[in-house]
Scaffold this motif. Structure first.
Motif, PDB file in Angstrom:
ATOM      1  N   ALA A 138       2.841  -5.973  -9.573  1.00  0.00           N
ATOM      2  CA  ALA A 138       2.135  -4.718  -9.303  1.00  0.00           C
ATOM      3  C   ALA A 138       2.908  -3.531  -9.868  1.00  0.00           C
ATOM      4  O   ALA A 138       2.326  -2.651 -10.527  1.00  0.00           O
ATOM      5  N   ILE A 139       4.222  -3.526  -9.658  1.00  0.00           N
ATOM      6  CA  ILE A 139       5.012  -2.393 -10.150  1.00  0.00           C
ATOM      7  C   ILE A 139       5.059  -2.403 -11.680  1.00  0.00           C
ATOM      8  O   ILE A 139       4.982  -1.352 -12.322  1.00  0.00           O
ATOM      9  N   GLY A 142       1.963  -0.911 -12.808  1.00  0.00           N
ATOM     10  CA  GLY A 142       2.027   0.525 -12.537  1.00  0.00           C
ATOM     11  C   GLY A 142       2.872   1.260 -13.555  1.00  0.00           C
ATOM     12  O   GLY A 142       2.454   2.271 -14.125  1.00  0.00           O
ATOM     13  N   VAL A 143       4.093   0.735 -13.832  1.00  0.00           N
ATOM     14  CA  VAL A 143       4.982   1.410 -14.777  1.00  0.00           C
ATOM     15  C   VAL A 143       4.378   1.388 -16.177  1.00  0.00           C
ATOM     16  O   VAL A 143       4.497   2.346 -16.939  1.00  0.00           O
ATOM     17  N   LEU A 146       2.342   4.325 -16.798  1.00  0.00           N
ATOM     18  CA  LEU A 146       2.974   5.645 -16.766  1.00  0.00           C
ATOM     19  C   LEU A 146       3.024   6.227 -18.176  1.00  0.00           C
ATOM     20  O   LEU A 146       2.976   5.499 -19.162  1.00  0.00           O
ATOM     21  N   SER A 154      12.299   4.996 -15.331  1.00  0.00           N
ATOM     22  CA  SER A 154      11.902   4.125 -14.216  1.00  0.00           C
ATOM     23  C   SER A 154      12.675   2.819 -14.267  1.00  0.00           C
ATOM     24  O   SER A 154      13.126   2.314 -13.237  1.00  0.00           O
ATOM     25  N   VAL A 157      16.360   3.403 -13.194  1.00  0.00           N
ATOM     26  CA  VAL A 157      16.537   3.495 -11.742  1.00  0.00           C
ATOM     27  C   VAL A 157      16.397   2.121 -11.091  1.00  0.00           C
ATOM     28  O   VAL A 157      17.145   1.756 -10.186  1.00  0.00           O
ATOM     29  N   SER A 158      15.441   1.321 -11.599  1.00  0.00           N
ATOM     30  CA  SER A 158      15.167   0.030 -10.965  1.00  0.00           C
ATOM     31  C   SER A 158      16.287  -0.973 -11.142  1.00  0.00           C
ATOM     32  O   SER A 158      16.447  -1.863 -10.318  1.00  0.00           O
ATOM     33  N   LEU A 218      13.610  -7.673  -6.574  1.00  0.00           N
ATOM     34  CA  LEU A 218      12.381  -7.115  -7.149  1.00  0.00           C
ATOM     35  C   LEU A 218      12.556  -6.625  -8.595  1.00  0.00           C
ATOM     36  O   LEU A 218      11.705  -6.905  -9.436  1.00  0.00           O
ATOM     37  N   LYS A 247     -11.120  -3.042 -14.380  1.00  0.00           N
ATOM     38  CA  LYS A 247      -9.671  -3.098 -14.554  1.00  0.00           C
ATOM     39  C   LYS A 247      -9.084  -4.273 -13.782  1.00  0.00           C
ATOM     40  O   LYS A 247      -8.243  -5.019 -14.264  1.00  0.00           O
TER      41      LYS A 247
ATOM     42  N   LYS B   5      -5.594   3.744  -9.810  1.00  0.00           N
ATOM     43  CA  LYS B   5      -4.509   4.343 -10.575  1.00  0.00           C
ATOM     44  C   LYS B   5      -3.606   5.143  -9.646  1.00  0.00           C
ATOM     45  O   LYS B   5      -2.373   5.043  -9.730  1.00  0.00           O
ATOM     46  N   SER B   8      -1.479   2.784  -7.681  1.00  0.00           N
ATOM     47  CA  SER B   8      -0.404   2.133  -8.419  1.00  0.00           C
ATOM     48  C   SER B   8       0.717   3.133  -8.722  1.00  0.00           C
ATOM     49  O   SER B   8       1.890   2.775  -8.706  1.00  0.00           O
ATOM     50  N   PHE B   9       0.354   4.419  -8.968  1.00  0.00           N
ATOM     51  CA  PHE B   9       1.400   5.430  -9.128  1.00  0.00           C
ATOM     52  C   PHE B   9       2.196   5.587  -7.842  1.00  0.00           C
ATOM     53  O   PHE B   9       3.425   5.690  -7.861  1.00  0.00           O
ATOM     54  N   LEU B  11       2.690   3.386  -5.576  1.00  0.00           N
ATOM     55  CA  LEU B  11       3.558   2.215  -5.389  1.00  0.00           C
ATOM     56  C   LEU B  11       4.819   2.357  -6.242  1.00  0.00           C
ATOM     57  O   LEU B  11       5.935   2.128  -5.757  1.00  0.00           O
ATOM     58  N   VAL B  12       4.627   2.743  -7.502  1.00  0.00           N
ATOM     59  CA  VAL B  12       5.788   2.908  -8.383  1.00  0.00           C
ATOM     60  C   VAL B  12       6.711   3.986  -7.836  1.00  0.00           C
ATOM     61  O   VAL B  12       7.933   3.807  -7.767  1.00  0.00           O
ATOM     62  N   TRP B  15       8.601   2.686  -4.884  1.00  0.00           N
ATOM     63  CA  TRP B  15       9.660   1.753  -5.293  1.00  0.00           C
ATOM     64  C   TRP B  15      10.849   2.505  -5.864  1.00  0.00           C
ATOM     65  O   TRP B  15      11.995   2.228  -5.522  1.00  0.00           O
ATOM     66  N   LEU B  16      10.570   3.478  -6.747  1.00  0.00           N
ATOM     67  CA  LEU B  16      11.682   4.194  -7.368  1.00  0.00           C
ATOM     68  C   LEU B  16      12.510   4.917  -6.304  1.00  0.00           C
ATOM     69  O   LEU B  16      13.744   4.939  -6.377  1.00  0.00           O
TER      70      LEU B  16
END
Lengths: 343, 285
Positions: A138-139, A142-143, A146, A154, A157-158, A218, A247, B5, B8-9, B11-12, B15-16
């Motif tokens: 999921a991340i 998401g990234v 971006l 990102s 940091v991860s 993660l 999507k 969207k 998901s932003f 969530l990111v 997490w960050l």
């Protein structure tokens, strides 16, 4: 490549692996067949005017000599495997006979050191692995959505929670959730209970360790999936979109199938690493409520002054059997692929 | 901007925050006194340093660092770690390039079996191996010394190094070294003059992971090193025991920050290589 050349090229690495990985396994097995010597006791009789007194004392010199002579200890066969700290068949049988309900039986079995540790290790592995896989995907998605400018930072940091060693990473979290730390103190405030501690109950301790495990691993699944997403064929995605896929449908029917090889790779790595969970238990000083297989081996070896090599060896062997079970499906599949390639 | 969207932003973003905040918090807190960093009364103390100002006269204090590095001689542990890391990386890369190259160029069945064995070895929990070392090492009187630990870490590093370099060498066209051999080079000369000059990207990536394994190791170093040879990670663990009692937890906090800082620099400079290394095994799977 000729056999001879191959041999010389592979020699150093193979020697290192045989000497320090294969032989130690053999050595741990041999140790598991022995138990350390008991202390030599001497009974001395001292007689005085009011009768005789028998005193028992430890003959340090003789004990030391015995240990020097046979450092492995006494031969014990498979005795160590069957004792209370390991497979404990007789205790399990007794628990089965004595307990009324299945829950009672489980409670008794979980109090045995080996089964308790096995249960924690398996629970930890079975909970952390799927959560990390799903959240990581999921991340990554998401990234991937971006703006380009934010992708690099990102990932930067991860990476830190993954690269920092488990002992240090879990200490950092521990200081925050501890009674006086920022999260711990806030929780106490919210529940209005100044004695509330995450270390007090088994369920909370396990949750804490599992949350740490997710935090730590993660990034790995996220980054591997993110790299995989870069190779998803754009044409297929576009075609699916033209065909009217939403999507969500594109993710399920195009992206995930494309990532299947990566998913099995990440799963394998996660299983191997989660199964050896150990350092967080030391950092969180969680051993009162959660012990893993690795931790009980460590504890046997740490037994100050008198390490229980036999016991540690036996647990090691049982752990290795567990690892073998985890790996068998992977090995079988690789073997099939290798044969298919027609070597 | 749809709901998915937005989710998901979120969530990111979450997490960050979760990934970065603990480090930022601990870094900031390491310059405070214990009653601020572990403040039961008010967590804002840790941010403004209320007690730190009362005790030291300034909002920031280096007492934790002074305690760790000078009083507890953390620099010695750092030096030990430096030695262990340096030799582990050099030796495991040397062994690994030779072995990985041979595995990539040999089509025989035993090459496959060696790789499978390496995979199985990679899965062994390190503590099970340590339980096999201790007794023999005590008997041979090699327990507690840095070289013993280095060679053990090299061996534990080999499975991973072999896999990684093997898949890296597979990507270097066979034609290169084979044409050198047609021109009369021996296999080793072909390796030395043709492969070595082009292998550095792969070696650097693998080296980063060898570095991390040696730098981060706790299990092996905690069990195999005597107190004066302790490296950083077991040192943190052992003065956690002693300093907690004396109320000097801040020493450990400072040490933890000191250990994490080099990793941050490593990610800063080698982010691309680390990411490609993490995925290298996956692509070849």
């Amino acid at each position: 490549m000729k056999h001879r050349t191959f041999f010389w090229f592979i020699l150093p690495t193979l020697t290192a692996m045989i000497l320090f990985i294969a032989l130690p396994i053999v050595s741990a097995f041999v140790q598991s067949l022995f138990v350390q010597h008991e202390q030599v006791l001497v009974v001395s009789k001292s007689c005085g005017p009011f009768g005789c007194n028998e005193t028992t004392s430890i003959d340090l010199e003789a004990t030391e000599k015995l240990r020097q002579g046979e450092p492995l200890g006494k031969f014990n066969g498979l005795g160590t495997y069957l004792n209370r700290s390991h497979l404990a068949f007789s205790e399990v049988g007794k628990a089965w006979a004595n307990s009324e309900t299945l829950t009672d039986f489980w409670d008794e079995v979980l109090n045995l050191p080996f089964y308790g540790a096995l249960t924690f290790t398996l629970t930890y592995t079975a909970v952390v692995t799927p959560i990390v896989l799903i959240l990581g995907l999921a991340i990554a998605i998401g990234v991937n959505g971006l703006p380009n400018l934010m992708k690099g930072p990102s990932i930067f940091v991860s990476l830190l929670p993954f690269l920092v060693t488990p002992l240090v990473g879990s200490l950092i979290l521990f200081w925050m959730v501890d009674g006086d730390g920022i999260i711990g103190a806030t929780i106490q405030l919210v529940f209005n209970d100044p004695n509330l501690s995450l270390k007090a109950s088994t369920a909370l301790t396990w949750t804490m360790l599992i949350v740490y495990g997710i935090w730590h691993t993660l990034p790995f699944s996220f980054i591997v999936f993110y790299a995989g997403l870069q190779t998803v064929p754009f044409d297929t995605l576009e075609a699916a979109q033209i065909d009217g896929a939403t999507k969500w449908q594109r993710i399920i029917y195009v992206v995930v199938p494309h990532l299947v090889p990566l998913i099995s790779f990440v799963t394998l790595m996660l299983l191997m690493d989660n199964f050896r969970v150990f350092e967080p238990i030391v950092s969180f000083s969680a051993e009162a409520h959660a012990r893993s297989l690795s931790w009980i081996i460590f504890n046997d070896l740490r037994e100050s002054g008198n390490p229980l090599y036999g016991s540690a060896g036996a647990t090691s062997m049982l752990t290795i059997i567990g690892v073998a079970f985890l790996l068998t499906p992977v090995l079988l599949r690789t073997w099939r692929d290798f044969k298919l390639k027609g070597h | 901007m749809t709901i998915t969207k937005g989710l998901s932003f979120a969530l990111v973003g979450l997490w960050l925050f979760v990934a970065a905040f603990p480090f930022a918090w601990t870094f900031w807190g390491s310059f405070k006194v214990q009653s601020d960093f572990f403040s039961k009364a008010n967590w804002m103390y840790a941010i403004w340093g209320t007690n730190t100002i009362n005790e030291t006269g300034d909002a920031f204090t280096g007492n934790g660092y002074y305690g760790a590095w000078v009083i507890q001689s953390f620099w010695k542990n750092f030096l030990n770690s430096g030695i262990v890391v340096f030799f582990t990386v050099i030796i495991s890369l040397t062994f690994g390039t030779l072995g990985g190259y041979a595995l990539a160029r040999s089509g025989f069945r035993y090459a496959f079996w060696i790789l499978m064995a390496a995979l199985v070895f990679r899965a062994m929990p390190h503590i099970t191996l340590v339980s096999g070392y201790l007794l023999p090492f005590f008997e041979w009187n090699i327990w507690g010394h840095l070289p013993t630990t280095i060679i053990v870490l090299v061996a534990m590093n080999q499975p991973f190094t072999l896999w990684m370099l093997h898949s890296f060498f597979l990507n270097i066209p066979k034609d290169m070294d084979e044409s050198a051999m047609v021109d009369g080079c021996t296999r080793f000369q072909a390796f030395r003059y043709v492969i070595v000059p082009v292998m550095w990207p792969g070696v650097i990536t693998t080296g980063l992971f060898s570095f991390l394994l040696a730098y981060n190791d706790f299990t092996v170093t905690a069990m195999l090193l005597s107190e004066e040879n302790e490296t950083i990670i077991p040192a943190i663990n052992s003065f956690l025991g002693t300093t907690q009692v004396e109320g000097k937890v801040m020493y450990a906090v400072a040490a933890v920050v000191s250990v994490t800082a080099p990793l941050l620099l490593l990610i800063l400079f080698f982010q691309r290589q680390i990411v490609s290394g993490l995925t290298a095994g996956a692509v070849k799977g």
